[in-house]
Design a protein around this motif. Sequence first.
Motif, PDB file in Angstrom:
ATOM      1  N   TYR A   6       0.838  -1.196   0.000  1.00  0.00           N
ATOM      2  CA  TYR A   6       0.000   0.000   0.000  1.00  0.00           C
ATOM      3  C   TYR A   6       0.878   1.253   0.000  1.00  0.00           C
ATOM      4  O   TYR A   6       1.802   1.365   0.814  1.00  0.00           O
ATOM      5  CB  TYR A   6      -0.922   0.003   1.220  1.00  0.00           C
ATOM      6  CG  TYR A   6      -2.080  -0.949   1.068  1.00  0.00           C
ATOM      7  CD1 TYR A   6      -1.893  -2.328   1.126  1.00  0.00           C
ATOM      8  CD2 TYR A   6      -3.371  -0.477   0.845  1.00  0.00           C
ATOM      9  CE1 TYR A   6      -2.947  -3.202   0.961  1.00  0.00           C
ATOM     10  CE2 TYR A   6      -4.440  -1.348   0.685  1.00  0.00           C
ATOM     11  CZ  TYR A   6      -4.222  -2.708   0.746  1.00  0.00           C
ATOM     12  OH  TYR A   6      -5.277  -3.575   0.586  1.00  0.00           O
ATOM     13  N   TYR A   7       0.548   2.173  -0.915  1.00  0.00           N
ATOM     14  CA  TYR A   7       1.316   3.404  -1.068  1.00  0.00           C
ATOM     15  C   TYR A   7       0.434   4.614  -0.782  1.00  0.00           C
ATOM     16  O   TYR A   7      -0.704   4.667  -1.247  1.00  0.00           O
ATOM     17  CB  TYR A   7       1.830   3.543  -2.492  1.00  0.00           C
ATOM     18  CG  TYR A   7       2.760   2.445  -2.939  1.00  0.00           C
ATOM     19  CD1 TYR A   7       2.268   1.291  -3.528  1.00  0.00           C
ATOM     20  CD2 TYR A   7       4.139   2.574  -2.784  1.00  0.00           C
ATOM     21  CE1 TYR A   7       3.119   0.281  -3.950  1.00  0.00           C
ATOM     22  CE2 TYR A   7       5.003   1.571  -3.205  1.00  0.00           C
ATOM     23  CZ  TYR A   7       4.484   0.436  -3.779  1.00  0.00           C
ATOM     24  OH  TYR A   7       5.336  -0.552  -4.199  1.00  0.00           O
ATOM     25  N   CYS A   8       0.953   5.581  -0.049  1.00  0.00           N
ATOM     26  CA  CYS A   8       0.246   6.849   0.044  1.00  0.00           C
ATOM     27  C   CYS A   8       0.869   7.817  -0.955  1.00  0.00           C
ATOM     28  O   CYS A   8       2.035   7.667  -1.346  1.00  0.00           O
ATOM     29  CB  CYS A   8       0.261   7.424   1.453  1.00  0.00           C
ATOM     30  SG  CYS A   8       1.830   8.024   2.032  1.00  0.00           S
ATOM     31  N   ALA A   9       0.073   8.779  -1.375  1.00  0.00           N
ATOM     32  CA  ALA A   9       0.506   9.711  -2.407  1.00  0.00           C
ATOM     33  C   ALA A   9      -0.094  11.088  -2.143  1.00  0.00           C
ATOM     34  O   ALA A   9      -1.172  11.191  -1.551  1.00  0.00           O
ATOM     35  CB  ALA A   9       0.075   9.207  -3.786  1.00  0.00           C
ATOM     36  N   ALA A  10       0.603  12.122  -2.616  1.00  0.00           N
ATOM     37  CA  ALA A  10       0.183  13.503  -2.373  1.00  0.00           C
ATOM     38  C   ALA A  10       0.115  14.278  -3.683  1.00  0.00           C
ATOM     39  O   ALA A  10       1.005  14.157  -4.538  1.00  0.00           O
ATOM     40  CB  ALA A  10       1.158  14.182  -1.418  1.00  0.00           C
TER      41      ALA A  10
END
Length: 125
Positions: free
Chosen positions: A94-98
């Motif tokens: 799982y990756y978070c992104a902005a």
Amino acid sequence: QVQLVESGGGLVQAGGSLRLSCAVSGRTFSNYAMGWFRQAPGKEREFVAAISWNGRSTYYADPVKGRFTISRANAKNTVYLQMNSLKPEDTAVYYCAADPTRDYVPILAPQFEFWGQGALVNVSE
């Protein structure tokens, strides 16, 4: 430069819960819409959830609706993904992104400018 660091991944049995966190540093967090993506072995990265800069708008992929909740704490520069009723098919990195926008909520990977390194979630039968 913006840095994103995920935490909270791990091994859980089907039906269990996990909460992922993503700590953001380097710029004003409240200027960013945030998202979560995941990539399972042998599959392409896919959208999971996104949230507007102020937390008032959220979007979810159909497979996680009703089970996952995205939220953010701007005072803590952190975005969360609460995952309930986990299934083996939720196993992925799982990756978070902005995305530096207050004008819309992005849901496509190319819209996001900054990415974390990923956190592994492994759901066993």
